[in-house]
Design an enzyme around this catalytic site. Structure first.
Site, PDB file in Angstrom:
ATOM      1  N   TRP A 244      -2.398  -1.099  12.438  1.00 15.82           N
ATOM      2  CA  TRP A 244      -3.238   0.078  12.735  1.00 15.82           C
ATOM      3  C   TRP A 244      -4.715  -0.268  12.740  1.00 15.82           C
ATOM      4  CZ3 TRP A 244      -6.867   1.616   9.258  1.00 15.82           C
ATOM      5  CH2 TRP A 244      -6.667   1.324   7.901  1.00 15.82           C
TER       6      TRP A 244
ATOM      7  N   GLU B 201       3.756   5.191  11.683  1.00 18.23           N
ATOM      8  CA  GLU B 201       2.331   5.030  11.963  1.00 18.23           C
ATOM      9  C   GLU B 201       2.088   3.833  12.885  1.00 18.23           C
ATOM     10  OE1 GLU B 201      -0.747   5.243   8.636  1.00 18.23           O
ATOM     11  OE2 GLU B 201      -0.420   3.095   8.848  1.00 18.23           O
TER      12      GLU B 201
ATOM     13  N   LYS C  78       8.300  24.379   2.394  1.00 15.30           N
ATOM     14  CA  LYS C  78       9.359  23.382   2.157  1.00 15.30           C
ATOM     15  C   LYS C  78      10.759  23.994   2.248  1.00 15.30           C
ATOM     16  CE  LYS C  78      10.722  19.825  -1.196  1.00 15.30           C
ATOM     17  NZ  LYS C  78      10.311  19.135  -2.434  1.00 15.30           N
ATOM     18  N   TYR C  79      10.929  25.150   1.621  1.00 12.17           N
ATOM     19  CA  TYR C  79      12.251  25.798   1.644  1.00 12.17           C
ATOM     20  C   TYR C  79      12.243  27.047   2.527  1.00 12.17           C
ATOM     21  CZ  TYR C  79      13.229  22.561  -2.112  1.00 12.17           C
ATOM     22  OH  TYR C  79      13.396  21.405  -2.845  1.00 12.17           O
TER      23      TYR C  79
ATOM     24  N   ASP D 197       2.102  13.216  11.098  1.00 13.98           N
ATOM     25  CA  ASP D 197       0.827  12.798  11.723  1.00 13.98           C
ATOM     26  C   ASP D 197       1.077  11.653  12.694  1.00 13.98           C
ATOM     27  OD1 ASP D 197       1.393  11.025   9.556  1.00 13.98           O
ATOM     28  OD2 ASP D 197      -0.685  10.338   9.568  1.00 13.98           O
TER      29      ASP D 197
ATOM     30  N   ASN E 189      14.003   3.822   2.646  1.00 15.23           N
ATOM     31  CA  ASN E 189      13.018   4.760   2.127  1.00 15.23           C
ATOM     32  C   ASN E 189      12.526   4.226   0.789  1.00 15.23           C
ATOM     33  OD1 ASN E 189      11.345   6.942   2.128  1.00 15.23           O
ATOM     34  ND2 ASN E 189      12.970   8.471   2.283  1.00 15.23           N
TER      35      ASN E 189
ATOM     36  N   TRP F 179       2.714  17.642   5.432  1.00 11.27           N
ATOM     37  CA  TRP F 179       2.711  16.231   5.042  1.00 11.27           C
ATOM     38  C   TRP F 179       4.022  15.545   5.410  1.00 11.27           C
ATOM     39  CZ3 TRP F 179      -1.139  13.278   2.962  1.00 11.27           C
ATOM     40  CH2 TRP F 179      -0.794  12.088   2.325  1.00 11.27           C
TER      41      TRP F 179
ATOM     42  N   GLU G 296       0.876  -1.185   0.000  1.00  7.09           N
ATOM     43  CA  GLU G 296       0.000   0.000   0.000  1.00  7.09           C
ATOM     44  C   GLU G 296       0.896   1.212   0.000  1.00  7.09           C
ATOM     45  OE1 GLU G 296      -2.879  -1.678   2.503  1.00  7.09           O
ATOM     46  OE2 GLU G 296      -1.643  -1.735   4.275  1.00  7.09           O
TER      47      GLU G 296
END
Ligand code: NAG
Ligand code: NAG
Length: 641
Positions: free
Chosen positions: A623, A68, A292-293, A246, A196, A322, A57
């Site tokens: 989760w 998470e 972002k910057y 999050d 990653n 995010w 996913e």
């Protein structure tokens, strides 16, 4: 009946009613998750993303884990403390998280070489994997200053960052051997190994990703490791981490409840060290509050024309973005280190409960002098965002964006009329494949926190936001004896304040239903809304009576799997994984993950690729299963039933 037997029966009845049906269900689900033969945890006690290994996913393998899953594990143990008064498991879950998914000092060398006046060079993001090469622009475009760095160094005496990297390879299946404190020790190293996947922009989906080590000393991959697969420019051995804030906020929120429950039962002193760590995490995840910057927030168009920010006043949106990331060189000579934040925020990531905790909860106040002030601004801004994004129907539309197309492009004209502090409405923030706001689960994940916040504060403005959402979900949910149907895939039309939510598909996933039940429970407990309470109870009873199995509570699903999908690799680029899998322009998803061919469920995929029917699976995601446990426990704790 003799008196003795009568007393025994009375004793048993009292014992059950003291615990209540729903707390009992919490414990039953909790015990299943902790039963070693059920396979939720690795031998080191790390929660896997799922019991099953063949799962793709956002993570690309079931025995990877995510920030998470770690945050859900902490929350599960927090509630276990709330129900049993044993908070040692909560402390332990935090220790596991800290040890295995927050990079240790040796895994983030040279952070002291960071230049807070120049956090990183601007490079445009890719819109599709084929946008190659991307990377730094010449001449350089302006970037802003990092207003947090010096304060955090002063507070904690280190230039390291305390936050969870989002993904680890728990059993080192890829073989990088990037274990805590080490760089590429290879396949013999036990896990977890930091990895990653996503690297090439918002249109990349899991099936297009090329997994890579977070610390890259060029031992695997191509001549320059993996870096030059994704971006042009100079490459030297380096490391980098990505945070999905999050999850960190969820861990803080879980700590808040542990604090409340432990206080109520006189156990607070057992967990004060862990609460201090939660507040420290809150100090650091302020890194998600910026463009972002660190450029100007609002009307930021054209990387050359939009100026760098000079401090929080112009570069912070104060929302949970995010993402944020940090990295640097491995070598100290000519060494460097960089940081980036995220100018795009999804409503689904916001967590007013965590913000409230960091502002108000004794023992959870972050130590940095400006942190509480920042979280106060964040709390207000988050609540304002829910209002801005609420659709006519009641569901919440995607988010807001300061960095259109990840290249500071001009957004469509209709978005410029009703902006959010100069940021533009974005119905699919960051991820387009699939769009980040199609999945219904984002709704109750976020409204659960909003409802907790309302439960704790009684804020009337938040109640009226929830009134609309609750009315929508009551209308869109059907419960029968044998199951329930609720929204699963959402479509969006229009722009704020006239966004419309259309339901494309209905479904019966357990995690989203459980999170919905929690939202309804907290909302009903404060507002005395009987209809909301009834729906919460019906959802919980129905899933328990129909979807329970040996490992938890689960339903069958038919994921959209494309294991033979071609992965984009630039022409002429070749490299190799530790196990010998070759990466070149004919690579496919499974071709660079040959370990999948030994998976116990591989036959289903093979059969499908040979023209058979689309495969079905019954997954036990950490989760999902925790969401169920927490919903049962919440209902039990709030209503004592
Ligand atoms: C840090 O960045 C600023 C702004 O780009 C630059 O003027 C300064 O020279 C840099 N400092 C160092 C030590 O490189
Ligand atoms: C991949 O599998 C799908 C589903 O079986 C099939 O339609 C498609 O032709 C396959 N593609 C390749 C390149 O093998």
């Amino acid at each position: 009946m003799n008196l003795y037997i009568f007393l025994l029966i009375l004793g048993a009845v009292t014992c059950i009613s003291a615990q209540g049906v729903y707390k009992q269900r919490f414990l039953e689900q909790y015990n299943k998750m902790h039963n070693p033969s059920n396979g939720y945890f690795s031998s080191k006690g790390i929660p896997y993303h799922a019991v099953e290994t063949l799962v793709v996913e956002s993570s690309d393998y079931g025995h990877e884990t995510t920030s998470e899953a770690h945050s859900y594990y902490i929350w599960l143990e927090s509630m276990y403390g709330g129900i049993t008064n044993d908070f040692s498991k909560f402390n332990e879950a935090w220790e596991i998280m800290e040890k295995y998914i927050i990079p240790v000092h040796a895994s983030q060398p040279n952070t002291n070489l960071y230049n807070a006046s120049h956090p990183s060079g601007y490079g445009p993001g890719g819109n599709v994997p084929e946008d190659y090469p991307i990377g730094p622009v010449t001449p350089p475009a302006p970037v802003g200053v990092d207003p947090l760095y010096q304060e955090l160094v002063d507070t904690y005496g280190t230039s390291d960052i305390y936050a969870m990297h989002w993904l680890t390879d728990v059993d080192n299946v890829y073989g990088f051997g990037n274990s805590p404190g080490n760089c590429q020790l290879g396949p013999d190293e036990p896990g977890p190994s930091f990895i990653n996947t996503y690297q090439r922009g918002p249109r990349e989906n899991a099936f297009k990703t090329i997994p890579q080590p977070t610390c890259d000393n060029f031992k695997y991959g191509g001549k320059l490791g993996f870096g030059d697969l994704f971006s042009a420019g100079d490459h030297s051995p380096n490391w980098k981490y990505s945070v999905a804030p999050d999850a960190d906020a969820r861990a803080i929120q879980a700590a808040f409840w542990a604090s409340r429950w432990a206080t109520a039962s006189g156990q607070l002193s057992q967990i004060t060290d862990t609460l201090a760590k939660a507040s420290k995490l809150g100090d650091y995840i302020r890194y998600s509050f910026f463009d972002k910057y660190f450029k100007r927030i609002g009307n930021c168009i054209d990387p050359y024309k939009c100026p760098g920010g000079t401090g929080k006043d112009d570069s912070a949106h104060y929302l949970l973005g995010w993402f944020f990331g940090w990295g640097g060189s491995i070598a100290t000579e000519y060494g460097y280190s960089w940081r980036i934040s995220e100018g795009v925020a999804h409503f689904g990531y916001q967590n007013p409960m965590a913000a409230y905790a960091l502002i108000n909860e004794p023992n959870m106040t972050p130590k940095s002098p400006t942190a509480v002030e920042d979280w106060k601004k964040s709390l207000d801004r988050q609540l304002e965002l829910y209002e801005y994004l609420q659709s006519v129907e009641g569901a919440f539309a995607g988010g807001v964006n300061n960095n259109w197309n990840d290249r500071y492009e001009e957004p469509p004209a209709e978005l410029k009329e009703n902006t959010f502090h100069g940021m533009w409405y974005d119905w699919e923030p960051v991820a387009y494949n699939p769009p980040s706001n199609q999945w219904f689960g984002m709704q109750p994940w976020s409204t659960d926190r909003l409802a907790q916040y309302y439960y704790v504060t009684g804020d009337e403005k938040v109640k009226s936001i929830l009134d609309k959402w609750v009315a929508w979900i009551i209308k869109e949910t059907t419960v029968t004896e044998t199951g329930y149907q609720m929204p699963s895939t959402l479509d969006w039309e229009g722009t704020p304040p006239n966004v419309h939510c259309k339901i494309r598909y209905y479904g019966n996933g357990v995690g989203p239903a459980a999170a919905t039940a929690r939202t309804l429970s907290y909302y009903a407990a404060r507002s005395n809304n009987q209809e909301a309470k009834n729906l919460a109870k019906n959802l919980l009873d129905t899933m328990w009576n129909n979807y329970k199995d040996d490992l938890g509570v689960a339903v069958e699903e038919q994921p959209d799997y494309s294991f033979n999908e071609t992965v984009y690799v630039p022409d002429g680029w070749t490299g190799m994984y530790p196990n010998g899998d070759v990466i070149d322009s004919s690579a496919t998803f499974v071709g660079i993950r040959s370990f999948y061919k030994k998976d116990p469920q591989w036959y289903k995929i093979e059969n499908y690729l040979n023209g058979g029917p689309a495969p079905k699976f019954t997954y036990h995601r950490f989760w999902d299963q925790t969401d169920v446990a927490l919903a049962m426990g919440t209902y039990g704790l709030l209503f004592d039933e």
